[in-house]
Write an enzyme that holds these catalytic residues in place. Structure first.
Site, PDB file in Angstrom:
ATOM      1  CG  HIS A 790      92.855 -86.061  55.866  1.00  0.00           C
ATOM      2  ND1 HIS A 790      93.212 -86.725  57.021  1.00  0.00           N
ATOM      3  CD2 HIS A 790      93.155 -86.904  54.839  1.00  0.00           C
ATOM      4  CE1 HIS A 790      93.716 -87.903  56.699  1.00  0.00           C
ATOM      5  NE2 HIS A 790      93.703 -88.037  55.396  1.00  0.00           N
ATOM      6  CB  ALA A 791      90.057 -85.431  60.663  1.00  0.00           C
TER       7      ALA A 791
END
Length: 834
Positions: A790-791
């Site tokens: 996600h990051a």
């Protein structure tokens, strides 16, 4: 004789009290114990006789404190006190009951401790207070609770030279969280030990393997420390430098571990110790048996078949923290672990992504998978078979969502609103469990074919560019609207409505986020705006404060989370559409530049074909998270709270949210046959909090280099990079660009308010809740996560340099450190220290 020196007393002296006997034993066996003496239990008997007191006398405590020492008793005690004071600036006076620290009945915290005692009058007064504590109401209740029959006033007192500890703490020779005899746990902080014992600080935590002396570390806040002053002790606030480093170095940790092993061998059973370090010298201040052995055995008996056993430790288990941040609650474990194992085993065989998952289990509340390498020949065949899916992966996902997930969510909504009998609630609960199995089968049915397509395209990319640079490859897949970005855009549009209304704008600019809902509800414009926010939440509010669990509120339950994001947009002036269009233009530019490098026209056309498929399917990563990972848990939470209410009403638990700390079989049994489970829930909540304080290993077992490489291809870095130096940290190059800025370490959502525009975000990992920080961040650094985390995805969408999977950033970096983040090479340079 009423007092006796540690080194002169008999180890078996029953007159010393439990604490005194332990100190005598340690001293006699050469352990580094500060000098001291015992005021034996017969001194209290003599004192009561001199003052004509009986334990049944009304107001016995005050009578003891106001009693008078006979000359004989006083002279002997003060002679011992003055002799000890010749070697120490002050002393500690501690109770030492014969009942204290017996196995199964620890009286820790029930009696009294007094530090920095310097004068004769103060010394005699504290001795009387220790004696009086034997008769206090709280000790009486505790003795009654423990069914302890030691009713005679057998209270000794330990008088020990006070060590002016620079660092102090407690040690458990057996890990109290996991009950693992192969590990010891150290909690330490600055100053005198009372700060830790009283729970006034969040200490540093160290877990040490008792064979290899390998150390795991978790930094605490260490908010304050206690020091001696002219009279008594005082609290001092730690400074930033103290808070941002570990209070113990590795040498001291290993020395303490060796002393603990020696003490445990001396006693022949697990112990907990108190220690202090002064002028680089280690001292053991107390020892006592770990008195929760029976409770630990009970806890062990509650282990489920999805928990990793000692026998399992011989295998290679990979922490799945880049997908599911742990620890997770017992109830969620019951649902998610079997479901993930089912889905991963089935779909990793159908769509081989480099490894096949054999088992999924839980360890210390974290999810681990056991893997084996796939057959390259079979994998190649399966990958070829999956190619027919590549042109329409996104459409395939939406078809599965519409046919399988959305209808069940409607069913869950109905079940949440319905009135239930125990039988109907049990039936609904079993439906939910069954759906989790189906959901994670489809989850990996959606995700794995896209991973195969990604691998195919990335291999082609590396034929042109080489395998040293991958960040541009993924940046060429940004700028496609997905549910996370769509959510952010709607919040931004709501912030624009705020900016257009002067009254609303003033509210958002002048009030704290926690005050927004109440303040808005006081005006007509505010109420209309809250209606729009609630409308937004009905569609986009199915995400939790903590992704992948049931224990935290979801956005739909509380407008605070959406309002705080809107406030951030109002204050920072971020223009979503402009920034998103820049991302699209950057994607197109990077792709056109890349295509121009391909001289072979046939290869260029083939690459473009796969690229268009991949670009079309790039929404899968976030959309599947929105509709499956987040929405299923959120909908399940709302329904399960109804079951929690039923179990509360029937006396099974005290509060509906205690449900998260029960396992599925316990809930099923309790619905039809209610039994009190409050104690179990409370114990597990306590253990869960302990799990949160300690780092879980990135892997278990002894993997081969090939196994580690295969794991890292999927989840990112598993170990800290060997190239790391004092000034450089390396990780996964996840989003290109080079910037410099001050570090801000954010450990959870409660610390979001500490983040400022222009900070470099340093954290363990991110979830969709963290997206608001990306608008203000200069760069992103994480401990875990790979190129598809996600990051990584959000950093590329926001055009931020990102280095992920460092395994060391939150330990090595501190607030205010200035770093240069090179997201193209995966290198972080520490420019200066705060």
């Amino acid at each position: 004789m009423y007092s006796v020196l540690f080194n002169k007393a008999e180890e078996s002296s029953q007159l010393a009290g439990a604490k005194g006997m332990n100190l005598i034993k340690m001293t006699k066996n050469g352990l580094p114990v500060p000098d001291g003496f015992i005021i034996q239990t017969n001194a209290l008997a003599r004192f009561m006789e001199d003052n004509q007191l009986h334990e049944t006398k009304e107001d016995i405590e005050n009578n003891i404190i106001n009693g008078i020492f006979s000359d004989e008793l006083k002279n002997e005690l003060t002679a011992s006190f003055y002799e000890l004071r010749e070697s120490y600036a002050s002393v500690a006076v501690r109770s030492s009951s014969a009942s204290e620290d017996l196995e199964g009945a620890s009286f820790a915290g029930q009696y009294e401790t007094y530090l920095n005692v310097k004068t004769e009058d103060e010394f005699l007064g504290k001795v009387k207070e220790c004696w009086a504590s034997f008769f206090s109401a709280r000790v009486g209740r505790y003795k009654e609770k423990m069914k302890n029959n030691h009713g005679k006033p057998l209270m000794g007192v330990v008088v020990q030279g006070l060590i002016e500890s620079e660092v102090s703490g407690v040690i458990f020779s057996r890990n109290p969280v996991t009950h693992d005899d192969g590990e010891l746990l150290i909690s330490a902080s600055y100053g005198l030990g009372e700060a830790i014992v009283s729970g006034s600080v969040t200490p540093d935590t160290f877990i040490v393997n008792k064979d290899s002396f390998a150390i795991q570390k978790e930094m605490g806040l260490k908010e304050l420390y206690m020091v001696s002053q002219a009279e008594g002790i005082a609290e001092r606030e730690t400074n930033e430098e103290m808070r941002n480093r570990y209070c113990l170095n590795d040498e001291h940790i290993r020395e303490l571990a060796a002393l603990t092993k020696k003490t445990e061998a001396l006693y022949g059973f697990p112990v907990d110790l108190e220690f202090g370090i002064a002028e680089n010298t280690l001292y053991l201040l107390q020892a006592r048996p770990i008195t929760t052995i029976d409770q630990d055995k009970e806890a062990a008996e509650e282990e489920r078949d999805f928990m990793i056993t000692k026998e399992d430790m011989n295998d290679f288990w990979l922490n799945m923290e880049s997908n599911i941040e742990g620890p997770i609650s017992p109830l969620f474990s019951s649902l998610i672990v079997p479901a993930m194992e089912h889905g991963l085993k089935k779909r990793s065989e159908q769509f081989p992504i480099g490894v096949t998952i054999e088992e999924v289990k839980q360890y210390r509340g974290h999810i681990y998978s056991k893997q084996k390498g796939g057959d390259p020949t079979e994998a190649a065949k399966a990958a070829e078979a999956a190619e027919e899916l590549f042109p329409h992966l996104a459409e395939r996902m939406y078809d599965i969502l519409n046919k399988t997930f959305l209808p069940f969510y409607e069913t869950l909504d109905e079940l949440s609103a319905a009135s239930h009998t125990p039988e109907s609630a049990l039936n609904a609960f079993k439906k939910l469990k069954a759906f989790y199995m189906e959901a994670y089968d489809e989850h990996f049915n959606i995700v794995f074919p896209q991973l195969l397509l990604n691998t195919k395209l990335e291999t082609m990319y590396q034929q042109v560019q080489g395998d040293t640079e991958n960040s541009h490859f993924h940046e060429m897949l940004t700028g496609k609207m997905n549910k996370s970005l769509e959510t952010d855009r709607h919040l931004w549009l709501l912030s624009n409505e705020v900016k257009k209304n002067a009254a609303l704008k003033q509210v958002f600019e002048t009030h704290q986020a926690e005050e927004l809902q109440e303040t808005l509800a006081q005006t007509s414009d505010g109420k209309l705006f809250l209606d729009k926010v609630n409308e937004f939440l009905r569609e986009y509010g199915w995400r939790s404060v903590k992704s992948h669990d049931l224990i935290e509120q979801i956005w739909a339950e509380n407008p605070y989370y959406a309002l705080s994001h809107i406030q951030n947009y109002v204050r920072n002036g971020y223009h979503f559409d402009n920034e998103f269009n820049k991302t699209i233009e950057k994607r197109k530019q990077l792709y056109n530049e890349f295509l121009q490098q391909i001289e072979d026209e046939a290869f260029r056309k083939e690459y473009d074909r796969y690229y268009q498929w991949m670009l079309n399917s790039s929404v899968i990563r976030d959309d599947h998270h929105f509709y499956i990972d987040a929405m299923l848990d959120a909908k399940a939470r709302i329904f399960l709270l109804r079951i929690g209410e039923m179990l509360t009403d029937s006396g099974v638990i005290d509060d509906k949210e205690d449900l998260w700390y029960l396992y599925d079989d316990e809930i099923e049994n309790a619905l039809l046959h209610p039994v009190p489970l409050q104690a179990k829930a409370a114990k597990r909540r306590e253990v869960f909090k302990e799990y949160e304080l300690v780092h879980a290993p990135s892997y278990l077992g002894s993997p081969t280099a090939e196994q580690l490489k295969a794991a890292e291809d999927i989840v990112g870095s598993v170990t800290e990079d060997e190239k790391n130096t004092e000034d450089h940290i390396y990780g996964v190059a996840a989003s290109s660009g080079i910037v410099s800025g001050p570090v801000k370490v954010i450990r959870d959502a409660n610390e979001f308010s500490r983040f400022s525009p222009g900070d470099v975000l340093v954290c363990k990992m991110t979830t969709p809740l963290w997206t608001s920080l990306f608008q203000d961040a200069k760069a992103v650094i994480t401990d875990t996560g790979g190129i598809l985390s996600h990051a990584a995805i959000i950093a590329r969408e926001y055009g931020l340099p990102a280095v992920l999977g460092t395994r060391a950033a939150t330990d090595r970096l501190r607030d205010g450190d200035v770093v240069t983040v090179d997201g193209t090479s995966g290198k972080i340079t520490i420019v200066s220290r705060a």
